[in-house]
Design an enzyme around this catalytic site. Structure first.
Site, PDB file in Angstrom:
ATOM      1  N   ARG A 178      43.741  50.670  52.923  1.00  0.00           N
ATOM      2  CA  ARG A 178      42.293  50.563  52.735  1.00  0.00           C
ATOM      3  C   ARG A 178      41.630  51.907  53.038  1.00  0.00           C
ATOM      4  NH1 ARG A 178      41.037  44.578  55.444  1.00  0.00           N
ATOM      5  NH2 ARG A 178      42.616  43.462  54.207  1.00  0.00           N
TER       6      ARG A 178
ATOM      7  N   GLU B 117      38.505  40.475  65.622  1.00  0.00           N
ATOM      8  CA  GLU B 117      39.156  39.717  64.549  1.00  0.00           C
ATOM      9  C   GLU B 117      40.630  40.099  64.408  1.00  0.00           C
ATOM     10  OE1 GLU B 117      39.646  39.850  59.812  1.00  0.00           O
ATOM     11  OE2 GLU B 117      37.787  40.696  60.627  1.00  0.00           O
TER      12      GLU B 117
ATOM     13  N   SER C  30      41.585  36.243  59.264  1.00  0.00           N
ATOM     14  CA  SER C  30      40.443  35.709  58.543  1.00  0.00           C
ATOM     15  C   SER C  30      40.988  34.776  57.473  1.00  0.00           C
ATOM     16  CB  SER C  30      39.643  36.851  57.916  1.00  0.00           C
ATOM     17  OG  SER C  30      38.418  36.399  57.394  1.00  0.00           O
TER      18      SER C  30
END
Length: 427
Positions: free
Chosen positions: A262, A349, A352
């Site tokens: 990413r 997190e 997800s």
């Protein structure tokens, strides 16, 4: 991707859903564009019909030796043949414009999703476990990893730049152990099929799961036009693209342990220390392909599978329901699992899990047919992390830190660590 027919019949519902997501109403402009498209289609069809009719009239006129009428009709047919390609080209341009506009609209949230602007409006669903009670000072993962000689951020920066990490020795082995543990649990106990998917994919695959066209800046592209996957969700979900599946074979459940890539284009200045937000990271992905009736229950099941990983690692976490403003582009509902990090004194997190309805199925043209169905329906898709391996490594280092700086290996990982019970600084 949403169906323009649904939008025409539910214009107010679309605008209300967009408002919940903090977006402007779009139904009027989309319907107007579709009206233009439909008019252009009708115009081209009328021209084709008139051309065909006039061609027949030419034969009749010539049979009656009415040369003047025949010549007039020939001129009309010639004129239609000249004008028709331009009319068809205009229709194709408007159709492409409508398709592009539809491809950029986010999914419709389920009714029970909390309405909110950002992560501060997310709603806690439940917690599991307790925070570690220590007498010694918590440390952040990069402090622990560097002290153990198992993390090298400067070396990674010399090789690749920022947001990369080199793991070494037993810390590297611990990350590998975490990934293998996740993969084994999901395949042997949770019924997922292990896949080793491509890491490079074409435009169509990225479009199918919703990364393109809207989020191209978040991705890495190769010189030959392929894309590095930001998550194995892309490869795994597209396994069923352009297929019609038998309903009795659903659900299909896939898992993969892969590197992910990413650009973190929108994360400037966030989590710049350590390995929390990287350009390259390992993740164990979960994907389910279901029918319309099963997807909501599958969402709960998938989330429970991801939670089980953290339970066995003995990591305290909470599950939150994301609000409309914090939910991903393709999701109808999302649960985030947030693990407790003592070094940061906060939850972060680590997984997800989202249910997408037929949003991705429509983009991939992936369908299923029941035994009594005349027409196939679009599949429903779900995806989730089972979990992010690098973040699990962070959580283990911070939660299993000992006073002397060593890190105890969680019991469940001992078989993957060759029986090593504690990671200590290498001599």
């Amino acid at each position: 991707m949403l169906d323009i027919k649904w939008i025409r019949e539910n214009a107010d519902a679309l605008d209300a859903a967009l408002a919940k997501r903090g977006a402007h109403p779009l139904s009027a402009s989309l319907i107007a564009l579709d009206e233009t498209r439909r008019a252009l289609i009708q115009k081209a069809q009328d021209m084709q019909s008139r051309r065909n009719a006039a061609s027949k009239e030419i034969g009749a006129a010539m049979a009656q030796k009415d040369n003047a009428l025949a010549e007039k009709l020939k001129a009309e047919v010639a004129e239609i043949k000249t004008q028709l390609p331009a009319a068809e080209d205009e229709e194709r341009k408007v159709t492409a414009e409508l398709f592009d506009a539809l491809s950029r609209i986010p999914n419709i949230p389920l009714e029970d999703v909390p309405v909110g602007a950002d992560e501060s409006d997310n709603v806690e669903k439940h917690k599991w476990g307790t925070k570690p009670a220590w007498t010694h000072k918590p440390l952040e993962h990069y402090e622990i990893g560097e002290a153990l000689g198992g993390m090298d951020f400067e070396g990674a920066a010399r090789i690749s730049g920022s947001r990369f990490t080199i793991l070494k020795g037993q810390v590297a082995r611990l990350e590998r152990a975490l990934g293998q543990f996740m993969l084994d649990t999901h395949t042997q106990e949770h019924g997922y099929i292990e896949v080793q998917p491509p890491l490079l994919v074409r435009d169509d695959a990225m479009f199918g799961t919703g990364q393109l066209p809207k989020f191209a800046e978040d991705l890495f592209r190769t010189t030959d036009g392929r894309w590095l996957i930001p998550t194995a969700e892309v490869s795994l979900t597209n396994l069923v693209r352009e297929e019609i599946l038998a309903q009795e074979k659903l659900p299909l459940r896939f898992t993969a342990l892969t590197p992910c890539f990413r650009s973190e284009a929108g994360s400037a200045g966030r989590d710049t220390r350590g390995m929390l937000r990287q350009h390259q990271f390992m993740k164990c992905e979960l994907v389910s392909i279901t029918d319309a009736e099963s997807s909501i229950d599958e969402h709960e099941r998938m989330t429970a599978c991801a939670e089980e990983i953290l339970k066995r690692l003995g990591l305290h976490y909470r599950v939150v329901t994301l609000c409309t403003g914090d939910m991903g582009f393709g999701a109808r509902k999302t649960y985030d699992i947030e693990v407790w990090l003592p070094g940061q004194d906060t939850y972060r997190e680590i997984s997800s899990c989202s249910v997408c309805g037929d949003f991705q199925g429509r983009r991939m043209n992936a369908r299923y047919r029941g035994k009594d169905d005349k027409n196939p329906k679009f599949v429903h898709t779900l995806n989730g992390s089972g979990t992010a391996v690098g973040r699990a490594l962070i959580a283990v280092l911070e939660n299993y830190l000992n006073e002397d700086g060593s890190v105890t290996v969680p019991d469940v990982l001992l078989p993957y660590m060759g029986g090593l019970k504690k990671i200590e600084k290498a001599d």
